[in-house]
Design a protein around this motif. Structure first.
Motif, PDB file in Angstrom:
ATOM      1  N   ASN A  83       0.851  -1.183   0.000  1.00  0.00           N
ATOM      2  CA  ASN A  83       0.000   0.000   0.000  1.00  0.00           C
ATOM      3  C   ASN A  83       0.887   1.234   0.000  1.00  0.00           C
ATOM      4  N   ALA A  84       0.251   2.406  -0.110  1.00  0.00           N
ATOM      5  CA  ALA A  84       0.995   3.658  -0.251  1.00  0.00           C
ATOM      6  C   ALA A  84       1.150   4.422   1.050  1.00  0.00           C
ATOM      7  N   HIS A  85       0.562   3.917   2.153  1.00  0.00           N
ATOM      8  CA  HIS A  85       0.562   4.671   3.397  1.00  0.00           C
ATOM      9  C   HIS A  85       1.324   4.002   4.528  1.00  0.00           C
ATOM     10  N   GLY A  86       1.409   2.669   4.560  1.00  0.00           N
ATOM     11  CA  GLY A  86       2.150   1.987   5.613  1.00  0.00           C
ATOM     12  C   GLY A  86       1.303   1.410   6.717  1.00  0.00           C
ATOM     13  N   LEU A  87      -0.030   1.461   6.589  1.00  0.00           N
ATOM     14  CA  LEU A  87      -0.876   0.804   7.579  1.00  0.00           C
ATOM     15  C   LEU A  87      -0.641  -0.700   7.549  1.00  0.00           C
ATOM     16  N   PRO A  88      -0.969  -1.416   8.627  1.00  0.00           N
ATOM     17  CA  PRO A  88      -0.530  -2.808   8.784  1.00  0.00           C
ATOM     18  C   PRO A  88      -0.858  -3.726   7.611  1.00  0.00           C
ATOM     19  N   ASN A  89       0.150  -4.420   7.136  1.00  0.00           N
ATOM     20  CA  ASN A  89       0.021  -5.460   6.119  1.00  0.00           C
ATOM     21  C   ASN A  89       1.239  -6.361   6.249  1.00  0.00           C
ATOM     22  N   SER A  90       1.008  -7.652   6.416  1.00  0.00           N
ATOM     23  CA  SER A  90       2.112  -8.575   6.680  1.00  0.00           C
ATOM     24  C   SER A  90       3.094  -8.659   5.524  1.00  0.00           C
ATOM     25  N   GLY A  91       2.651  -8.299   4.315  1.00  0.00           N
ATOM     26  CA  GLY A  91       3.533  -8.391   3.151  1.00  0.00           C
ATOM     27  C   GLY A  91       4.338  -7.136   2.897  1.00  0.00           C
ATOM     28  N   GLN A  92       4.120  -6.082   3.668  1.00  0.00           N
ATOM     29  CA  GLN A  92       4.809  -4.809   3.461  1.00  0.00           C
ATOM     30  C   GLN A  92       6.031  -4.762   4.364  1.00  0.00           C
TER      31      GLN A  92
END
Length: 437
Positions: free
Chosen positions: A139-148
């Motif tokens: 994503n473009a903001h950095g909110l929680p995502n296990s793949g980021q």
């Protein structure tokens, strides 16, 4: 054990690096190639993509960017633009640099990429071209995502690339504040204006990442880019960064051409291979947003009530399809002793569940927990300095006709600071009173 020189054992979140921005030499590194969650450091790449689009003529600073319903409903921090309304590209830039606005990040991602997912793929491809071999964006903001995921070294590369490739646009990172309509948003980077030579770049925080910071320093004929990831608090993270700057700036070379990051090829900065198993944080569900809940304010008397437990709140949030991070084991961090209150940077209020004691303030009570969290987020969005370091949380309260949820901020160091926060919020139209548990 000297701070900034010898890693303390075993905080799995901490990573740090200092790079000589003229030569590319690593002056300090701890777990610099181990993957971490970037949180709002993600917006550095979002900004890189905006600067590239400006340079290539795809957009102009005065190009209007419309906010979709998806963008408008992103959780705080945000600038609060309604669906169907628009701001300029330059206002998007300022909002990302200062407010770290999640809604603006999604809006520009959809504008440049057609969708969040497509833009995230573009970001990842750009990261690879810059030599950021261990970074993936979802994503473009950095909110929680296990793949980021990313690494401290990759973030240092991105910081240097922003300086080298877009020197004209880089000036935005030194903005101390930004006005939009009747609101003024201050920069989350507390080192700007307080540490000599600091000219940016970006802060970041989600619970699964800890407190992150990438900092650029140019002082006379020396230049470094430093990264701290996984701080326990904003204050301890800032203290660690100050220590790294004081220790390693004078060790940087006074000679060197810079030009370390090629625009379309792997850079000449060293990359070490390593493997690291991140704590799992479930990816954000496809439908992240519930409809706006009715907020019925019911100001209850300050009688004792149980703090909503993490497990109970986790079950509720999972039922609502709101992702929450699973924290890594609490181990001893290689950070300085925290002597100040935590800076609340880029908070994700849906995860604010820690027990609170001492002085706190209450701004309302609502029929359901989600509405209480929304009320807390709305208060955080007002830019009230007195809330810096305050922790938002909810408390269940048994009322005559059912259960209410108190919306509170904790972590104040005394009655005076709690009362000051209430006074500031009341000027913004919030009801507020201070109490002690």
């Amino acid at each position: 054990m000297a701070l900034g020189t010898a890693p303390a054992a075993a905080n799995p979140k901490y990573a740090g690096i200092v790079i000589d921005a003229k030569t590319g030499k690593t002056l300090y590194a701890h777990e610099a190639d181990q993957q971490r969650y970037p949180a709002s450091l993600t917006k550095m790449m979002t900004l890189y993509m905006i600067f590239e689009a400006l340079e290539r003529g795809k957009v102009k600073l005065d190009t209007r960017v419309k906010f979709s319903a998806n963008a408008a409903k992103e959780p705080p921090t945000k600038i609060g633009i309604g669906a169907g309304k628009s701001v300029t590209v330059e206002q998007i830039i300022y909002s990302l640099v200062t407010k770290s606005a999640n809604d603006a990040s999604t809006a520009i991602a959809e504008h440049l990429g057609g969708s969040e997912a497509k833009f995230a793929s573009m970001m990842t491809a750009k990261a690879r071209s810059l030599g950021m071999s261990k970074t993936t964006f979802r994503n473009a903001h950095g909110l929680p995502n296990s793949g980021q995921v990313t690494t401290a070294r990759d973030m240092a590369k991105l910081g240097i690339a922003l300086r080298e490739h877009y020197p004209r646009q880089y000036k935005y990172f030194s903005a101390r504040s930004f006005k939009l309509g009747g609101s003024t948003f201050g920069n989350h980077n507390r080192l700007l204006g307080t540490v000599r030579g600091v000219d940016g770049i970006k802060t970041g925080y989600i619970r699964s990442s800890g407190f992150n910071l990438v900092t650029s320093v140019v002082d006379r004929d020396r230049s470094i880019v430093a990264v701290v990831m996984g701080g326990r608090t904003g204050a301890s993270r800032n203290a660690q960064m100050k220590d790294l700057i004081s220790r390693y700036l004078l060790k940087a070379s006074t000679r060197g051409s810079g030009n370390l990051i090629a625009r379309g090829a792997v850079s000449n900065m060293e990359v070490a291979s390593s493997a690291f198993e991140l704590p799992r944080v479930g990816p954000i569900p496809e439908r992240r947003h519930d409809g706006d809940a009715r907020i019925a304010l019911a100001y209850a008397a300050p009688t004792p009530a149980p703090v909503v437990g993490r497990e109970a709140l986790a079950k509720s949030l999972q039922a609502q399809k709101i992702a929450i991070p699973i924290p890594a084991p609490a181990l001893v961090p290689p950070m300085p002793v925290d002597t100040g209150a935590a800076d609340s940077i880029d908070p994700v209020t849906t995860a604010s569940t820690a027990s609170m004691s001492g002085w706190m303030i209450q701004i309302g009570a609502t029929p359901d927990r989600d509405s209480a969290l929304k009320l807390l987020a709305r208060a955080q969005n007002q830019g009230v300095k007195a809330l810096n370091g305050a922790e938002p949380f909810t408390m269940a309260y048994a009322a005559n006709n059912g259960q209410l949820y108190r919306a509170r901020f904790g972590g104040f160091d005394g009655q005076a600071s709690a009362a000051s926060a209430c006074k500031a919020l009341e000027k913004k139209g919030f009801a507020c009173w201070a109490t002690a548990n």
